[in-house]
Design a protein around this motif. Structure first.
Motif, PDB file in Angstrom:
ATOM      1  N   ALA A 173       0.834  -1.206   0.000  1.00 37.85           N
ATOM      2  CA  ALA A 173       0.000   0.000   0.000  1.00 37.85           C
ATOM      3  C   ALA A 173       0.870   1.258   0.000  1.00 37.85           C
ATOM      4  N   ALA A 174       1.932   1.238   0.774  1.00 43.38           N
ATOM      5  CA  ALA A 174       2.822   2.407   0.843  1.00 43.38           C
ATOM      6  C   ALA A 174       3.629   2.557  -0.436  1.00 43.38           C
ATOM      7  N   PHE A 175       3.984   1.445  -1.073  1.00 38.67           N
ATOM      8  CA  PHE A 175       4.820   1.498  -2.262  1.00 38.67           C
ATOM      9  C   PHE A 175       4.149   2.290  -3.385  1.00 38.67           C
ATOM     10  N   GLY A 176       2.838   2.218  -3.456  1.00 37.58           N
ATOM     11  CA  GLY A 176       2.115   2.970  -4.474  1.00 37.58           C
ATOM     12  C   GLY A 176       2.184   4.468  -4.281  1.00 37.58           C
ATOM     13  N   LYS A 177       2.541   4.899  -3.084  1.00 40.25           N
ATOM     14  CA  LYS A 177       2.594   6.328  -2.783  1.00 40.25           C
ATOM     15  C   LYS A 177       4.021   6.867  -2.661  1.00 40.25           C
ATOM     16  N   VAL A 178       5.022   6.034  -2.911  1.00 42.27           N
ATOM     17  CA  VAL A 178       6.419   6.443  -2.704  1.00 42.27           C
ATOM     18  C   VAL A 178       6.757   7.710  -3.469  1.00 42.27           C
ATOM     19  N   ALA A 179       6.421   7.759  -4.734  1.00 45.31           N
ATOM     20  CA  ALA A 179       6.789   8.907  -5.559  1.00 45.31           C
ATOM     21  C   ALA A 179       5.615   9.856  -5.797  1.00 45.31           C
ATOM     22  N   ALA A 180       4.530   9.690  -5.075  1.00 43.40           N
ATOM     23  CA  ALA A 180       3.353  10.527  -5.293  1.00 43.40           C
ATOM     24  C   ALA A 180       3.551  11.949  -4.785  1.00 43.40           C
ATOM     25  N   ILE A 181       4.511  12.142  -3.883  1.00 39.28           N
ATOM     26  CA  ILE A 181       4.742  13.481  -3.360  1.00 39.28           C
ATOM     27  C   ILE A 181       5.179  14.403  -4.499  1.00 39.28           C
ATOM     28  N   GLY A 182       4.615  15.558  -4.534  1.00 35.30           N
ATOM     29  CA  GLY A 182       4.973  16.526  -5.556  1.00 35.30           C
ATOM     30  C   GLY A 182       4.122  16.463  -6.801  1.00 35.30           C
ATOM     31  N   GLN A 206      12.476  13.748  -0.108  1.00 38.69           N
ATOM     32  CA  GLN A 206      11.373  12.984   0.466  1.00 38.69           C
ATOM     33  C   GLN A 206      11.135  11.694  -0.317  1.00 38.69           C
ATOM     34  N   VAL A 207      11.178  11.776  -1.644  1.00 36.27           N
ATOM     35  CA  VAL A 207      10.989  10.585  -2.473  1.00 36.27           C
ATOM     36  C   VAL A 207      12.110   9.591  -2.206  1.00 36.27           C
ATOM     37  N   GLU A 208      13.349  10.075  -2.089  1.00 36.31           N
ATOM     38  CA  GLU A 208      14.476   9.186  -1.794  1.00 36.31           C
ATOM     39  C   GLU A 208      14.302   8.515  -0.424  1.00 36.31           C
ATOM     40  N   PHE A 209      13.855   9.279   0.558  1.00 35.78           N
ATOM     41  CA  PHE A 209      13.589   8.716   1.888  1.00 35.78           C
ATOM     42  C   PHE A 209      12.504   7.639   1.803  1.00 35.78           C
ATOM     43  N   ASN A 210      11.439   7.923   1.057  1.00 38.59           N
ATOM     44  CA  ASN A 210      10.350   6.956   0.912  1.00 38.59           C
ATOM     45  C   ASN A 210      10.847   5.665   0.269  1.00 38.59           C
ATOM     46  N   ARG A 211      11.689   5.782  -0.752  1.00 42.81           N
ATOM     47  CA  ARG A 211      12.227   4.588  -1.418  1.00 42.81           C
ATOM     48  C   ARG A 211      13.108   3.788  -0.462  1.00 42.81           C
ATOM     49  N   LYS A 212      13.951   4.467   0.293  1.00 41.75           N
ATOM     50  CA  LYS A 212      14.814   3.771   1.253  1.00 41.75           C
ATOM     51  C   LYS A 212      13.980   3.113   2.353  1.00 41.75           C
ATOM     52  N   SER A 213      12.874   3.726   2.729  1.00 42.04           N
ATOM     53  CA  SER A 213      11.981   3.122   3.715  1.00 42.04           C
ATOM     54  C   SER A 213      11.391   1.819   3.187  1.00 42.04           C
ATOM     55  N   MET A 214      11.055   1.792   1.905  1.00 41.69           N
ATOM     56  CA  MET A 214      10.528   0.568   1.303  1.00 41.69           C
ATOM     57  C   MET A 214      11.594  -0.531   1.287  1.00 41.69           C
ATOM     58  N   VAL A 215      12.840  -0.159   1.033  1.00 40.85           N
ATOM     59  CA  VAL A 215      13.939  -1.134   1.076  1.00 40.85           C
ATOM     60  C   VAL A 215      14.069  -1.698   2.487  1.00 40.85           C
TER      61      VAL A 215
END
Length: 104
Positions: free
Chosen positions: A17-26, A59-68
């Motif tokens: 669910a979170a992965f779909g929103k990783v790059a949605a910011i902006g 923020q997008v980079e942080f979100n991607r690292k959080s998914m990792v």
């Protein structure tokens, strides 16, 4: 005695669910139709994107690292479950009475 192992499935669902929103910011909300809104959108979207790119990129980079990190946690939990099952199997094997070979 059966012991319930931790289930990583809910964590996987949350990750998906979170992965779909990783790059949605902006992302820019779409404007309603019309000539004036189309003209404003043509000018506004690139200007806003340039103005906020630095903030969004971090923020997008942080979100991607959080998914990792979440993927690693799910894999670690799965490895732990496999190790517990293997340990349980070894203990069960040791608890079986030893078979003796009879001599004639």
């Amino acid at each position: 005695m059966d012991i319930a192992l931790p289930d990583p499935e809910p964590l996987g669902h949350a990750r998906d669910a979170a992965f779909g929103k990783v790059a949605a910011i902006g992302t820019v909300n779409p404007r309603s139709g019309g000539v004036l809104n189309s003209l404003v959108a043509v000018v506004e979207a690139p200007a806003c994107a340039r103005a906020w790119t630095g903030t969004w990129r971090e923020q997008v980079e942080f979100n991607r690292k959080s998914m990792v990190c979440i993927d690693a946690a799910i894999e670690a939990m799965a490895d732990f479950n496999r190790a517990l099952v293997a340990l349980g199997n070894r203990i069960a094997e040791q608890d079986k009475p030893a078979r003796r070979i009879g001599r004639s």
